[in-house]
Design an enzyme around this catalytic site. Structure first.
Site, mmCIF file in Angstrom:
data_model
loop_
_atom_site.group_PDB
_atom_site.id
_atom_site.type_symbol
_atom_site.label_atom_id
_atom_site.label_comp_id
_atom_site.label_asym_id
_atom_site.label_seq_id
_atom_site.Cartn_x
_atom_site.Cartn_y
_atom_site.Cartn_z
ATOM 1 N N ASP A 22 -6.965 -2.436 -7.181
ATOM 2 C CA ASP A 22 -7.528 -3.119 -6.020
ATOM 3 C C ASP A 22 -7.854 -4.569 -6.362
ATOM 4 O OD1 ASP A 22 -8.475 -2.373 -3.177
ATOM 5 O OD2 ASP A 22 -10.038 -3.683 -3.961
ATOM 6 N N ARG A 59 -6.550 12.792 -5.058
ATOM 7 C CA ARG A 59 -7.849 12.205 -4.798
ATOM 8 C C ARG A 59 -8.924 13.282 -4.579
ATOM 9 N NH1 ARG A 59 -9.583 6.792 -1.675
ATOM 10 N NH2 ARG A 59 -11.754 7.362 -1.497
ATOM 11 N N TYR A 116 -15.445 -11.691 -0.426
ATOM 12 C CA TYR A 116 -16.197 -10.480 -0.796
ATOM 13 C C TYR A 116 -17.299 -10.792 -1.792
ATOM 14 C CZ TYR A 116 -12.534 -8.108 1.695
ATOM 15 O OH TYR A 116 -11.680 -7.701 2.690
ATOM 16 N N ARG A 132 0.808 -1.238 0.000
ATOM 17 C CA ARG A 132 0.000 0.000 0.000
ATOM 18 C C ARG A 132 0.832 1.275 0.000
ATOM 19 N NH1 ARG A 132 -5.158 -1.368 2.291
ATOM 20 N NH2 ARG A 132 -5.389 -3.526 1.670
ATOM 21 N N ARG A 157 -3.064 6.618 0.953
ATOM 22 C CA ARG A 157 -3.485 7.828 1.659
ATOM 23 C C ARG A 157 -2.519 8.431 2.658
ATOM 24 N NH1 ARG A 157 -9.660 6.561 3.034
ATOM 25 N NH2 ARG A 157 -8.807 4.460 2.887
HETATM 26 O O1 CP3 Z 1 0.203 -2.882 -1.915
HETATM 27 C C1 CP3 Z 1 -0.820 -2.642 -2.556
HETATM 28 O O2 CP3 Z 1 -1.168 -1.515 -2.923
HETATM 29 C C2 CP3 Z 1 -1.605 -3.874 -2.898
HETATM 30 C C3 CP3 Z 1 -2.876 -3.788 -3.477
HETATM 31 C C4 CP3 Z 1 -4.089 -3.805 -2.594
HETATM 32 C C5 CP3 Z 1 -4.903 -2.694 -2.359
HETATM 33 N N1 CP3 Z 1 -5.957 -3.120 -1.587
HETATM 34 C C6 CP3 Z 1 -4.654 -1.348 -2.885
HETATM 35 C C7 CP3 Z 1 -5.480 -0.234 -2.421
HETATM 36 C C8 CP3 Z 1 -4.626 -4.899 -1.910
HETATM 37 C C9 CP3 Z 1 -4.086 -6.296 -1.785
HETATM 38 C C10 CP3 Z 1 -5.814 -4.446 -1.301
HETATM 39 C C11 CP3 Z 1 -6.677 -5.321 -0.471
HETATM 40 C C12 CP3 Z 1 -8.047 -4.933 -0.239
HETATM 41 N N2 CP3 Z 1 -8.710 -3.886 -0.807
HETATM 42 C C13 CP3 Z 1 -8.935 -5.593 0.637
HETATM 43 C C14 CP3 Z 1 -8.631 -6.850 1.427
HETATM 44 C C15 CP3 Z 1 -8.208 -6.616 2.805
HETATM 45 C C16 CP3 Z 1 -6.816 -6.059 2.926
HETATM 46 O O3 CP3 Z 1 -6.736 -4.983 3.551
HETATM 47 O O4 CP3 Z 1 -5.869 -6.688 2.462
HETATM 48 C C17 CP3 Z 1 -10.140 -4.885 0.602
HETATM 49 C C18 CP3 Z 1 -11.369 -5.137 1.393
HETATM 50 C C19 CP3 Z 1 -9.986 -3.826 -0.308
HETATM 51 C C20 CP3 Z 1 -11.010 -2.835 -0.690
HETATM 52 C C21 CP3 Z 1 -10.560 -1.460 -0.492
HETATM 53 N N3 CP3 Z 1 -9.633 -0.837 -1.290
HETATM 54 C C22 CP3 Z 1 -11.005 -0.503 0.463
HETATM 55 C C23 CP3 Z 1 -12.049 -0.770 1.509
HETATM 56 C C24 CP3 Z 1 -10.313 0.686 0.218
HETATM 57 C C25 CP3 Z 1 -10.461 2.012 0.935
HETATM 58 C C26 CP3 Z 1 -11.572 2.816 0.345
HETATM 59 C C27 CP3 Z 1 -11.219 4.105 -0.212
HETATM 60 O O5 CP3 Z 1 -12.209 4.783 -0.595
HETATM 61 O O6 CP3 Z 1 -10.064 4.509 -0.297
HETATM 62 C C28 CP3 Z 1 -9.452 0.449 -0.866
HETATM 63 C C29 CP3 Z 1 -8.564 1.441 -1.442
HETATM 64 C C30 CP3 Z 1 -7.201 1.001 -1.794
HETATM 65 N N4 CP3 Z 1 -6.808 -0.238 -2.155
HETATM 66 C C31 CP3 Z 1 -6.079 1.860 -1.877
HETATM 67 C C32 CP3 Z 1 -4.998 1.084 -2.261
HETATM 68 C C33 CP3 Z 1 -3.568 1.510 -2.471
HETATM 69 C C34 CP3 Z 1 -6.155 3.368 -1.684
HETATM 70 C C35 CP3 Z 1 -5.704 4.104 -0.655
HETATM 71 C C36 CP3 Z 1 -5.462 3.670 0.767
HETATM 72 O O7 CP3 Z 1 -6.341 3.035 1.408
HETATM 73 O O8 CP3 Z 1 -4.393 4.067 1.276
#
Ligand code: CP3
Length: 341
Positions: A73, A36, A147, A23, A27
């Site tokens: 994602d 964003r 999911y 990640r 954010r």
């Molecule tokens: O290293 C990486 O960036 C790997 C990729 C990855 C992301 N999300 C990128 C991401 C992975 C493996 C995930 C997993 C994921 N995404 C899950 C499984 C649980 C986990 O935490 O491993 C779930 C439920 C999600 C769905 C998701 N994606 C949510 C609830 C959110 C936050 C909502 C939002 O409006 O921002 C995301 C956003 C997300 N996924 C980001 C990134 C880099 C954005 C920003 C951040 O949260 O910092």
């Protein structure tokens, strides 16, 4: 020049340890939050290849990590399988219809969802320095299925776990479908320029041992075997978060080239239990990075020392927390860069 990260995933061990953070494009970065604000929602940015590429490169420009992970994602795959997907502020992702309510064949596939993601990979690979490794990824079938079945996240993945006992044939069909999609999706990312890919099994830790074999090891092994055949030179990193004592079996039986380790495991135990020479990635506690206590440096060195006898990619045990101060990240990077193993 392949770069330190790719060399390490291919089994080389030198004195310097490569580093990236799960990640890392997200954010905790002010430049991400600014984009964003301007662009709106997460999903719209993931499908906007120019924006997604810019975000993917932000942490590389700022910190010089050895790997750039595609900004996207794990829920793109359910979207392409045909579920409606939205991210509701404060509530997390919602997928519909949920597979507890309908059969898989109620969904209409839309593989065009993958195209902007491939384009992001192409743009990033063109713009990255040659020595920075472009990383693709997908969720692992079990995690993605949790999911798809429940239509949302949950604390204990109970809908999918119960379905596995109540109607195993239905869950197996869902997993098989995700396996097929994931092989295509990761092959597309590799053809677009991803040099290694990671399978994220965020919820591997919620399963009983016999279920782990069937729901985690078998589907990941099927993906790895197919990718090995199509793209034999591309390493696959498997990250079964929470696998605990099942990690060595996962490492031996899935065929992954490298294994990601979460922070709950003692790195010295992991180093003893994994096959000799197998590359390992991890496993610094993201909460210690958030807190930034004076244990940050010493704990990072403990992890580096524990894995000093094998190829090691320094990383966190899970994604970086969004409240993490940039200064703490800089301290961690300085510690890893200063280490000579
Ligand atoms: O290293 C990486 O960036 C790997 C990729 C990855 C992301 N999300 C990128 C991401 C992975 C493996 C995930 C997993 C994921 N995404 C899950 C499984 C649980 C986990 O935490 O491993 C779930 C439920 C999600 C769905 C998701 N994606 C949510 C609830 C959110 C936050 C909502 C939002 O409006 O921002 C995301 C956003 C997300 N996924 C980001 C990134 C880099 C954005 C920003 C951040 O949260 O910092």
């Amino acid at each position: 020049m392949p770069g330190l990260l790719l060399d390490t995933l291919n089994g080389k061990r030198g004195t310097s340890v490569p580093l990236w953070l799960m990640r890392q494009a997200g954010r905790y970065l002010p430049e991400y939050r600014a984009l964003r604000e301007e662009r709106g929602g997460f999903l719209a940015m993931a499908y906007d290849s120019e924006a997604a590429c810019e975000i993917t490169l932000q942490p590389i420009d700022r910190f010089g990590f050895d790997g750039a992970i595609l900004f996207s994602d794990i829920l793109i795959v359910p979207h392409a399988i045909g579920q409606h997907l939205e991210f509701l502020a404060g509530e997390g992702p919602k997928l519909s219809p949920r597979l507890v309510d309908v059969a898989l064949d109620a969904l209409t596939r839309d593989p065009s969802r993958y195209e902007p993601i491939y384009e992001t990979v192409r743009l990033c690979r063109q713009r990255l320095p040659e020595t920075v490794t472009m990383l693709g990824f997908a969720g692992s079938p079990w995690t993605v299925a949790t999911y798809m079945v429940a239509g949302e996240g949950s604390r204990d993945q109970h809908e999918a776990r119960a379905l596995s006992y109540r109607d195993p044939a239905k869950l197996d069909a869902i997993l098989q479908r995700i396996v097929t999609e994931t092989i295509e999706y990761l092959s597309g990312q590799i053809e677009a320029g991803a040099e290694a890919v990671q399978l994220f099994d965020s919820w591997a830790g919620s399963l009983a041992p016999d279920e782990f074999e069937r729901l985690v090891i078998a589907p990941n092994a099927a993906i790895v075997a197919a990718l090995r055949e199509r793209h034999p030179a591309t390493p696959v990193i498997g990250f079964p978060k929470g696998a605990g004592e099942k990690l060595p079996a996962y490492a031996r039986e899935t065929g992954v080239q490298a294994v990601g380790v979460d922070e709950t495991l003692d790195p010295n135990w992991v180093a003893r239990e994994l096959p000799a020479g197998m590359p390992v990635q991890g496993n610094f506690d993201p909460l210690l990075l958030l807190a930034g206590s004076d244990r940050l440096e010493s704990r990072a060195r403990d992890v580096l020392e524990a894995f000093a006898d094998r190829p090691h990619v320094f990383n966190l045990g899970h994604g970086i927390d969004r409240r993490t101060p940039i200064g703490h990240v800089e301290r961690l990077i300085a510690t890893v860069r200063g280490f000579k193993g």
